[in-house]
Design a protein around this motif. Structure first.
Motif, PDB file in Angstrom:
ATOM      1  N   LYS A 103       6.107   6.190  -1.548  1.00 45.47           N
ATOM      2  CA  LYS A 103       4.870   6.611  -0.910  1.00 45.47           C
ATOM      3  C   LYS A 103       5.142   7.572   0.236  1.00 45.47           C
ATOM      4  N   HIS A 106       5.852  11.179  -1.422  1.00 39.71           N
ATOM      5  CA  HIS A 106       4.710  11.954  -1.905  1.00 39.71           C
ATOM      6  C   HIS A 106       3.474  11.060  -1.961  1.00 39.71           C
ATOM      7  N   PRO A 107       2.314  11.571  -1.566  1.00 37.09           N
ATOM      8  CA  PRO A 107       1.080  10.755  -1.570  1.00 37.09           C
ATOM      9  C   PRO A 107       0.656  10.280  -2.945  1.00 37.09           C
ATOM     10  N   VAL A 108       1.178  10.883  -4.011  1.00 33.65           N
ATOM     11  CA  VAL A 108       0.783  10.477  -5.355  1.00 33.65           C
ATOM     12  C   VAL A 108       1.169   9.023  -5.639  1.00 33.65           C
ATOM     13  N   PHE A 109       2.139   8.498  -4.871  1.00 31.92           N
ATOM     14  CA  PHE A 109       2.589   7.117  -5.073  1.00 31.92           C
ATOM     15  C   PHE A 109       1.785   6.112  -4.255  1.00 31.92           C
ATOM     16  N   ASP A 110       0.748   6.556  -3.538  1.00 29.84           N
ATOM     17  CA  ASP A 110      -0.066   5.635  -2.733  1.00 29.84           C
ATOM     18  C   ASP A 110      -0.631   4.463  -3.539  1.00 29.84           C
TER      19      ASP A 110
END
Length: 268
Positions: A103, A106-110
């Protein structure tokens, strides 16, 4: 407040529909049953999605482990060994911190740090490993006569697997797979302890059972209610899988049909 009003207010609270605040005092038996039952929506979600997707991966893992190709066999063997050789709770623990570090990359793993996705992935991989081993054992138990008969009829490759090997594998594995399905749904209660945060503080059945136990200092009401719901869920699973088992064995004489036997798993 009547019980009907309580059901209307809290029946779907676990998925964000209904009253936002939990009851503060004068906890009724109806509130216990309604809120814990509402939390069961998440337990069913975790179990159903993990079981469905894990079934597909388990089939591929079983075929990989049975493959003579080392490049396919070794990854399947290590995958099964890793997830069967370590406790499920530890898998939750490491997965949460892995997703937490990703996370920060990269924010894609939020979404992966939330229970609805992160914990689901762990359950999916765990049941795929256990089911893959079950399917592998059944795959090795497919009678050679069935395969030879398929060869005699000119079947090979995918048609032989789809029409002969795969149905026979499922028929042989189904009783053991039913036990795995039951345990998987029971294992969804570990999500509460896993570190994955609940969606907007609207957790699973154990989340609400623990809430009532903390507020009333009496665990002998909410936890038996939780057990009651899981017993009902288990009966549903037994009935559904029993029907499927009957369908898989419909072509056999009654004396040769695989019987469903269930054994209590005390530990994973």
């Amino acid at each position: 407040m009547s019980c009907l009003q309580t059901i209307q207010d809290y029946g779907l609270r676990a998925i964000g529909i209904g009253e936002r605040l939990l009851p503060r005092d004068d906890y009724t038996l109806c509130e216990h049953f309604t809120l814990i039952g509402s939390g069961m929506i998440w337990n069913v979600y975790f179990g159903l999605v993990a079981l469905t997707t894990g079934f597909l991966l388990a089939t591929a893992v079983a075929l990989g482990k049975a493959s003579p190709n080392r490049m396919l066999r070794k990854p399947a063997e290590w995958f099964i060994f890793l997830f069967r050789g370590s406790p499920l709770f530890i898998q939750f623990f490491f997965a949460y911190f892995l997703f937490l570090n990703l996370k920060n990359v990269h924010p894609v793993f939020d979404p992966f740090t939330a229970a609805w996705l992160g914990a689901l992935i762990v359950l999916f991989l765990n049941t795929a490993a256990y089911t893959g081993e079950i399917f592998y054992g059944a795959l090795r138990s497919v009678p050679k006569g069935d395969v030879e008969a398929a060869d005699a009829y000119g079947m090979s490759g995918w048609p032989r697997f789809r029409r002969i090997v795969w149905p026979t594998m499922l028929r042989l594995a189904w009783p053991a797979y039913t036990n795995e399905a039951i345990f998987l749904f029971h294992a969804t209660t570990l999500v509460y302890f896993s570190g994955f945060p609940a969606w907007r503080q609207k957790g699973d059945a154990l989340y609400y059972a623990n809430y009532f136990a903390d507020k009333t200092f009496n665990p002998f009401i909410p936890y038996p209610i939780l057990a009651f719901y899981f017993i009902l869920l288990t009966l549903v699973i037994v009935w559904v899988f029993g029907r499927v088992n009957k369908h898989l064995n419909r072509h056999l004489p009654a004396a040769q049909r695989t019987k469903m036997r269930f054994r209590l798993n005390l530990a994973r």
